[in-house]
Structure formats: C-alpha cells, structure tokens
Design a protein around this motif. Structure first.
Motif, PDB file in Angstrom:
ATOM      1  N   LYS A 131       0.839  -1.199   0.000  1.00  0.00           N
ATOM      2  CA  LYS A 131       0.000   0.000   0.000  1.00  0.00           C
ATOM      3  C   LYS A 131       0.881   1.259   0.000  1.00  0.00           C
ATOM      4  O   LYS A 131       0.627   2.201  -0.753  1.00  0.00           O
ATOM      5  CB  LYS A 131      -0.914  -0.025   1.226  1.00  0.00           C
ATOM      6  N   HIS A 133       3.963   1.499  -1.043  1.00  0.00           N
ATOM      7  CA  HIS A 133       4.643   1.526  -2.330  1.00  0.00           C
ATOM      8  C   HIS A 133       3.767   2.243  -3.363  1.00  0.00           C
ATOM      9  O   HIS A 133       4.232   3.108  -4.101  1.00  0.00           O
ATOM     10  CB  HIS A 133       4.970   0.087  -2.765  1.00  0.00           C
ATOM     11  N   GLN A 134       2.502   1.897  -3.412  1.00  0.00           N
ATOM     12  CA  GLN A 134       1.585   2.519  -4.364  1.00  0.00           C
ATOM     13  C   GLN A 134       1.425   4.017  -4.077  1.00  0.00           C
ATOM     14  O   GLN A 134       1.363   4.827  -4.993  1.00  0.00           O
ATOM     15  CB  GLN A 134       0.218   1.815  -4.334  1.00  0.00           C
ATOM     16  N   GLU A 135       1.372   4.364  -2.803  1.00  0.00           N
ATOM     17  CA  GLU A 135       1.237   5.767  -2.402  1.00  0.00           C
ATOM     18  C   GLU A 135       2.461   6.572  -2.879  1.00  0.00           C
ATOM     19  O   GLU A 135       2.328   7.656  -3.432  1.00  0.00           O
ATOM     20  CB  GLU A 135       1.097   5.836  -0.891  1.00  0.00           C
ATOM     21  N   LEU A 137       4.629   5.732  -5.272  1.00  0.00           N
ATOM     22  CA  LEU A 137       4.665   5.750  -6.741  1.00  0.00           C
ATOM     23  C   LEU A 137       3.749   6.830  -7.309  1.00  0.00           C
ATOM     24  O   LEU A 137       4.090   7.475  -8.297  1.00  0.00           O
ATOM     25  CB  LEU A 137       4.261   4.394  -7.304  1.00  0.00           C
ATOM     26  N   SER A 138       2.606   7.049  -6.667  1.00  0.00           N
ATOM     27  CA  SER A 138       1.664   8.046  -7.176  1.00  0.00           C
ATOM     28  C   SER A 138       2.211   9.474  -7.050  1.00  0.00           C
ATOM     29  O   SER A 138       1.730  10.383  -7.717  1.00  0.00           O
ATOM     30  CB  SER A 138       0.329   7.931  -6.445  1.00  0.00           C
ATOM     31  N   LYS A 139       3.241   9.661  -6.218  1.00  0.00           N
ATOM     32  CA  LYS A 139       3.828  10.987  -6.011  1.00  0.00           C
ATOM     33  C   LYS A 139       5.126  11.184  -6.791  1.00  0.00           C
ATOM     34  O   LYS A 139       5.674  12.279  -6.781  1.00  0.00           O
ATOM     35  CB  LYS A 139       4.091  11.202  -4.520  1.00  0.00           C
TER      36      LYS A 139
END
Length: 140
Positions: A131, A133-135, A137-139
C-alpha cells in the motif's frame, strides 16, 4: 551566477574564505575540505557553494557534481572501505544547516575509527508495504 550564501553560516564563511579550511577539490558547484573533527583520518566534507539547508532543496545539477567529487576524494585517500553520509534535519543528526556530504574512511573493523552505526531493521508487513509503495509511486 554567484552562489547564494548566508552571512551567519559556517560553511558559507568557509566557501568565501572568511574561515580557513584544508581545501581538497573545488568545482563551479562544490567545495570540499578535510573535517576538523574527523571520525577517522581523511574524513572530508563536500558542500554545495549555494546555501541550501536540505538535500531535497538542491538543484539536480549539484547532485551530478557531488558524487564524482566524493569519489575522487575516496580514491585519493586510498580508502578501500568508507561511508558517504548525508543527514537532513536535527533528528536525522544534521548539525550544520547547510547541505553537506561526509566522506568517512573506515580503516578497520573496530569501532575506534570511522562511522559507527546501528541498523535497527524491522520486519515489514507486506500488505502495508504494498500500500505504501503505491502511495509513493503516485507521487513520483
């Protein structure tokens, strides 16, 4: 373009020659010198000429300059084992509010010379890590 300096900053004073230093390498962007409170023989600092407090505030072109300077110093010292250290903020052990990179030779396995650190690794929860990691990556 002249580098931005802060009148009260010890590193800015070193760059301007107001405080003497044992200068090693100077480029258009960087200034390096031997640390006067070394952790081991050859402990050096590489600093940007532009006054910046934390690494993430530096222009990207500086980061392309600092590592070759640190590498040249490590090679000149003949340091087979060494640390490149950079701290941001007081609780991360930054003592001078001007970005600086340490080149710290580690001449022996003892804790008597060079950088001594602990590494309190923790076991990550894989679902939380995914979770997070995804956060991140989105930034990026």
């Amino acid at each position: 373009m002249a580098a931005r300096t802060l009148a009260s900053c010890i590193f800015c004073k070193i760059i301007k020659g107001e405080i003497p230093s044992f200068k090693l390498i100077e480029t258009d962007l960087s200034y390096s010198f031997l640390d006067i409170g070394p952790l081991s023989k050859g402990h050096a600092l590489v600093i940007p000429k532009d006054h910046t407090v934390k690494m993430h505030e530096l222009p990207d072109n500086y980061l392309a300059d600092v590592l070759p300077v640190a590498k040249k110093i490590a090679v000149a010292l003949g340091a087979e084992n060494y640390n490149i250290l950079q701290n941001n903020g007081r609780i991360a052990h930054q003592e001078v509010d001007h970005v600086h990179f340490h080149v710290i030779p580690k001449p022996s396995a003892t804790d008597e010379e060079g950088l001594v650190i602990g590494w309190p690794a923790q076991k990550a929860d894989m679902d939380d890590l995914k979770k997070f990691h995804q956060e991140v990556l989105s930034k990026l």
